[in-house]
Design a protein around this motif. Structure first.
Motif, PDB file in Angstrom:
ATOM      1  N   GLU A 219       5.458  -1.953  -7.970  1.00  0.00           N
ATOM      2  CA  GLU A 219       4.859  -1.845  -6.646  1.00  0.00           C
ATOM      3  C   GLU A 219       4.708  -3.211  -5.968  1.00  0.00           C
ATOM      4  O   GLU A 219       4.627  -3.303  -4.738  1.00  0.00           O
ATOM      5  CB  GLU A 219       3.481  -1.173  -6.737  1.00  0.00           C
ATOM      6  N   GLU A 220       4.688  -4.254  -6.775  1.00  0.00           N
ATOM      7  CA  GLU A 220       4.526  -5.600  -6.212  1.00  0.00           C
ATOM      8  C   GLU A 220       5.728  -6.055  -5.399  1.00  0.00           C
ATOM      9  O   GLU A 220       5.627  -7.048  -4.664  1.00  0.00           O
ATOM     10  CB  GLU A 220       4.266  -6.603  -7.333  1.00  0.00           C
ATOM     11  N   VAL A 221       6.856  -5.372  -5.538  1.00  0.00           N
ATOM     12  CA  VAL A 221       8.025  -5.762  -4.747  1.00  0.00           C
ATOM     13  C   VAL A 221       7.685  -5.741  -3.259  1.00  0.00           C
ATOM     14  O   VAL A 221       8.085  -6.622  -2.495  1.00  0.00           O
ATOM     15  CB  VAL A 221       9.224  -4.830  -5.053  1.00  0.00           C
ATOM     16  N   LEU A 222       6.928  -4.736  -2.832  1.00  0.00           N
ATOM     17  CA  LEU A 222       6.535  -4.666  -1.428  1.00  0.00           C
ATOM     18  C   LEU A 222       5.630  -5.837  -1.046  1.00  0.00           C
ATOM     19  O   LEU A 222       5.729  -6.374   0.065  1.00  0.00           O
ATOM     20  CB  LEU A 222       5.813  -3.345  -1.148  1.00  0.00           C
ATOM     21  N   LEU A 223       4.755  -6.232  -1.955  1.00  0.00           N
ATOM     22  CA  LEU A 223       3.893  -7.381  -1.692  1.00  0.00           C
ATOM     23  C   LEU A 223       4.716  -8.659  -1.583  1.00  0.00           C
ATOM     24  O   LEU A 223       4.439  -9.524  -0.732  1.00  0.00           O
ATOM     25  CB  LEU A 223       2.850  -7.524  -2.799  1.00  0.00           C
ATOM     26  N   LEU A 224       5.742  -8.775  -2.404  1.00  0.00           N
ATOM     27  CA  LEU A 224       6.612  -9.948  -2.355  1.00  0.00           C
ATOM     28  C   LEU A 224       7.418  -9.974  -1.058  1.00  0.00           C
ATOM     29  O   LEU A 224       7.681 -11.048  -0.499  1.00  0.00           O
ATOM     30  CB  LEU A 224       7.531  -9.975  -3.568  1.00  0.00           C
ATOM     31  N   CYS A 225       7.814  -8.788  -0.581  1.00  0.00           N
ATOM     32  CA  CYS A 225       8.483  -8.723   0.726  1.00  0.00           C
ATOM     33  C   CYS A 225       7.547  -9.240   1.818  1.00  0.00           C
ATOM     34  O   CYS A 225       7.960 -10.005   2.703  1.00  0.00           O
ATOM     35  CB  CYS A 225       8.900  -7.289   1.045  1.00  0.00           C
ATOM     36  N   GLY A 226       6.288  -8.807   1.746  1.00  0.00           N
ATOM     37  CA  GLY A 226       5.306  -9.280   2.723  1.00  0.00           C
ATOM     38  C   GLY A 226       5.086 -10.784   2.628  1.00  0.00           C
ATOM     39  O   GLY A 226       4.968 -11.471   3.652  1.00  0.00           O
ATOM     40  N   LEU A 227       5.042 -11.309   1.389  1.00  0.00           N
ATOM     41  CA  LEU A 227       4.905 -12.756   1.208  1.00  0.00           C
ATOM     42  C   LEU A 227       6.094 -13.477   1.825  1.00  0.00           C
ATOM     43  O   LEU A 227       5.934 -14.514   2.490  1.00  0.00           O
ATOM     44  CB  LEU A 227       4.782 -13.089  -0.277  1.00  0.00           C
ATOM     45  N   GLN A 339      -5.550  -9.243  -5.309  1.00  0.00           N
ATOM     46  CA  GLN A 339      -6.296  -8.900  -6.518  1.00  0.00           C
ATOM     47  C   GLN A 339      -7.220  -7.704  -6.305  1.00  0.00           C
ATOM     48  O   GLN A 339      -7.620  -7.033  -7.261  1.00  0.00           O
ATOM     49  CB  GLN A 339      -7.118 -10.113  -6.990  1.00  0.00           C
ATOM     50  N   SER A 340      -7.567  -7.442  -5.050  1.00  0.00           N
ATOM     51  CA  SER A 340      -8.481  -6.322  -4.763  1.00  0.00           C
ATOM     52  C   SER A 340      -7.757  -4.991  -4.621  1.00  0.00           C
ATOM     53  O   SER A 340      -8.409  -3.945  -4.451  1.00  0.00           O
ATOM     54  CB  SER A 340      -9.249  -6.612  -3.463  1.00  0.00           C
ATOM     55  N   LEU A 341      -6.420  -4.994  -4.698  1.00  0.00           N
ATOM     56  CA  LEU A 341      -5.668  -3.749  -4.563  1.00  0.00           C
ATOM     57  C   LEU A 341      -5.792  -2.893  -5.812  1.00  0.00           C
ATOM     58  O   LEU A 341      -6.148  -3.369  -6.894  1.00  0.00           O
ATOM     59  CB  LEU A 341      -4.204  -4.053  -4.272  1.00  0.00           C
ATOM     60  N   ALA A 342      -5.444  -1.634  -5.657  1.00  0.00           N
ATOM     61  CA  ALA A 342      -5.601  -0.670  -6.766  1.00  0.00           C
ATOM     62  C   ALA A 342      -4.423  -0.701  -7.736  1.00  0.00           C
ATOM     63  O   ALA A 342      -4.401   0.065  -8.691  1.00  0.00           O
ATOM     64  CB  ALA A 342      -5.765   0.729  -6.195  1.00  0.00           C
ATOM     65  N   ILE A 343      -3.443  -1.548  -7.510  1.00  0.00           N
ATOM     66  CA  ILE A 343      -2.281  -1.621  -8.400  1.00  0.00           C
ATOM     67  C   ILE A 343      -2.349  -2.904  -9.217  1.00  0.00           C
ATOM     68  O   ILE A 343      -2.964  -3.888  -8.810  1.00  0.00           O
ATOM     69  CB  ILE A 343      -0.958  -1.581  -7.600  1.00  0.00           C
ATOM     70  N   PRO A 344      -1.707  -2.912 -10.389  1.00  0.00           N
ATOM     71  CA  PRO A 344      -1.657  -4.152 -11.182  1.00  0.00           C
ATOM     72  C   PRO A 344      -0.857  -5.211 -10.425  1.00  0.00           C
ATOM     73  O   PRO A 344       0.199  -4.929  -9.860  1.00  0.00           O
ATOM     74  CB  PRO A 344      -0.938  -3.731 -12.466  1.00  0.00           C
ATOM     75  N   THR A 345      -1.363  -6.432 -10.408  1.00  0.00           N
ATOM     76  CA  THR A 345      -0.683  -7.513  -9.698  1.00  0.00           C
ATOM     77  C   THR A 345      -0.675  -8.776 -10.543  1.00  0.00           C
ATOM     78  O   THR A 345      -1.521  -8.959 -11.431  1.00  0.00           O
ATOM     79  CB  THR A 345      -1.369  -7.826  -8.352  1.00  0.00           C
ATOM     80  N   GLY A 346       0.289  -9.643 -10.250  1.00  0.00           N
ATOM     81  CA  GLY A 346       0.316 -10.944 -10.882  1.00  0.00           C
ATOM     82  C   GLY A 346      -0.822 -11.803 -10.366  1.00  0.00           C
ATOM     83  O   GLY A 346      -1.504 -11.471  -9.391  1.00  0.00           O
TER      84      GLY A 346
END
Length: 434
Positions: A219-227, A339-346
């Motif tokens: 799921e972090e792929v979307l966060l990396l796209c946003g970054l 870090q406050s999201l409901a999914i595991p993150t780096g």
């Protein structure tokens, strides 16, 4: 032909050795000066300066350096990566005189020590390229061109202990067309430059990274796209500020321009004490989860303004390092927020490392070089996938908004200090074939 390649590779090794030594000497001068007067004898410890020193040091340094520059002939004021690119765009032999290299060495070191928000890597590329030109001596134009490129690659390799990134850097940033007979000597020089760095500073990378640099979930792929998209927007703002500053105030005499850059840096330093200088000590803290959200956000804004103004006002330093610091701080901001999201993150350090190379890619238009830096700094092949996601989005957005040219090409066009520049008939876009 084989003997020519062997001879050129030997000369490339000599260029790499000498360029590595010059870059290390440049770094030593900066570090010895900082240890001599910064509080506690700590490198980059501008944060501990009293307010009056934080404000006056870059102003006084800028004025003094500017007055010195005004006494120099106009042709000796051309320094930095832009100067190297200008010479590599010429047909015939690159002309990187010793006098310009001396100005770059002492002017760049003085600017950094006085707290201006510039780096040593941009200066190092100029110094390395000039060293390669000197090794070329009376060689044929094509050989001198190759040895100039060898020196530039070795400078990057020695600066970061990243030989592969040094090789890719000259292709993407300096615009040198790849050919096996040219890049065997370039790779040789880059390896020698890295060896020189390792002898002096050990085999550890320039930055100390946390050990948990990994993506925790798909799921972090979307966060990396946003970054990546966020980094691309910040890169556009950074490049735009640099260009506008050059257009509005680049005509100022050096004492006024450098002094104004010092005033901006000093005022920002009073608010964000991590901004003055190279800020690699701060970047190390970011990469090890040691800074809070408000400090990171302020650092992004402060570093963008201080560096953009300094480069736009022609302070003799580079912007590769500041782009890494800006990207690392921006990645740290994202890392804390997710870090406050409901999914595991780096962790914060993971996002900081990815943001660091995404910003480098977007500013320099050098995605492969940025990824090589990430790989060689982390020694972690699994992080390349995540880095590619952010780099692609940052680079594509930046190119869509500003075109495909790097910040150095934008500044090179504004500078226009090389009359009669023409495109080589052997290439499509400028760099001569050697």
């Amino acid at each position: 032909m084989q003997k020519d390649l062997i001879r050129l590779s030997v000369l490339g090794a000599v260029s790499g050795l000498l360029a590595g030594l010059v870059v290390l000497a440049f770094r030593w001068v900066i570090e010895a000066s900082q240890r001599a007067f910064l509080p506690g004898g700590q490198l980059g410890n501008y944060e501990a300066l009293p307010d009056w020193a934080m404000l006056s040091l870059p102003i006084a340094g800028g004025l003094g350096l500017g007055l010195l520059f005004e006494r120099l002939p106009e042709h000796l004021r051309s320094v930095g990566i832009v100067h190297a690119i200008q010479q590599l765009r010429h047909t015939g032999r690159p002309d990187l005189p010793l006098g310009n290299a001396v100005v770059q060495f002492f002017g760049g070191a003085f600017a950094i020590v006085c707290g201006h928000s510039v780096d040593r890597e941009g200066s190092g590329v100029n110094l390395g390229a000039a060293t390669g030109t000197w090794v070329g001596g009376r060689s044929q134009d094509a050989e001198t061109f190759t040895l100039t490129v060898c020196g530039a690659a070795a400078a990057i390799a020695a600066a970061f202990n990243t030989p592969l990134a040094g090789t890719v850097f000259v292709i993407e940033v300096l615009g040198v067309r790849y050919r096996v007979d040219r890049f065997i000597p370039v790779m040789t020089a880059s390896v020698i430059g890295a060896i020189v760095s390792q002898i002096a500073y050990g085999a550890t990378p320039t930055f100390t990274l946390a050990s948990d640099l990994h993506m925790a979930s798909l799921e972090e792929v979307l966060l990396l796209c946003g970054l990546g998209l966020t980094t691309g927007l910040v890169a556009v703002a950074f490049i735009g500020l640099t260009e506008r500053t050059w257009q509005w105030a680049g005509h100022l005499r050096p004492s006024l321009g450098f002094g104004l850059a010092g005033l901006v840096t000093g005022l920002i330093g009073l608010l964000v004490s991590q901004v003055p200088g190279i800020s690699y000590d701060t970047l190390n803290n970011i990469l090890n989860n040691h800074l809070g959200l408000s400090v990171l956000a302020a650092l992004v804004l402060g570093k963008v303004v201080a560096t953009g103004v300094a480069i736009g006002l022609r302070v003799p330093g580079g912007l590769i390092g500041p782009s890494l610091v800006i990207g690392g701080a921006l990645g740290g901001v994202v890392g804390i927020m997710v870090q406050s999201l409901a999914i595991p993150t780096g962790g914060e350090a993971f996002y900081a490392a990815v943001g660091m190379v995404a910003m480098m890619s977007a500013v320099l238009r050098a995605p492969l070089a940025a990824l090589m830096v990430l790989l060689e700094l982390t020694a972690n092949p699994s992080i390349i996938f995540t880095g590619m996601v952010a780099v692609v989005f940052a680079d594509v957005l930046s190119r869509q908004l500003l075109g495909r040219e790097s910040i150095f090409e934008h500044v090179r066009r504004l500078a226009e200090v090389v009359p009669g520049e023409r495109v080589s008939p052997e290439t499509d876009e400028g760099p001569p074939s050697a």
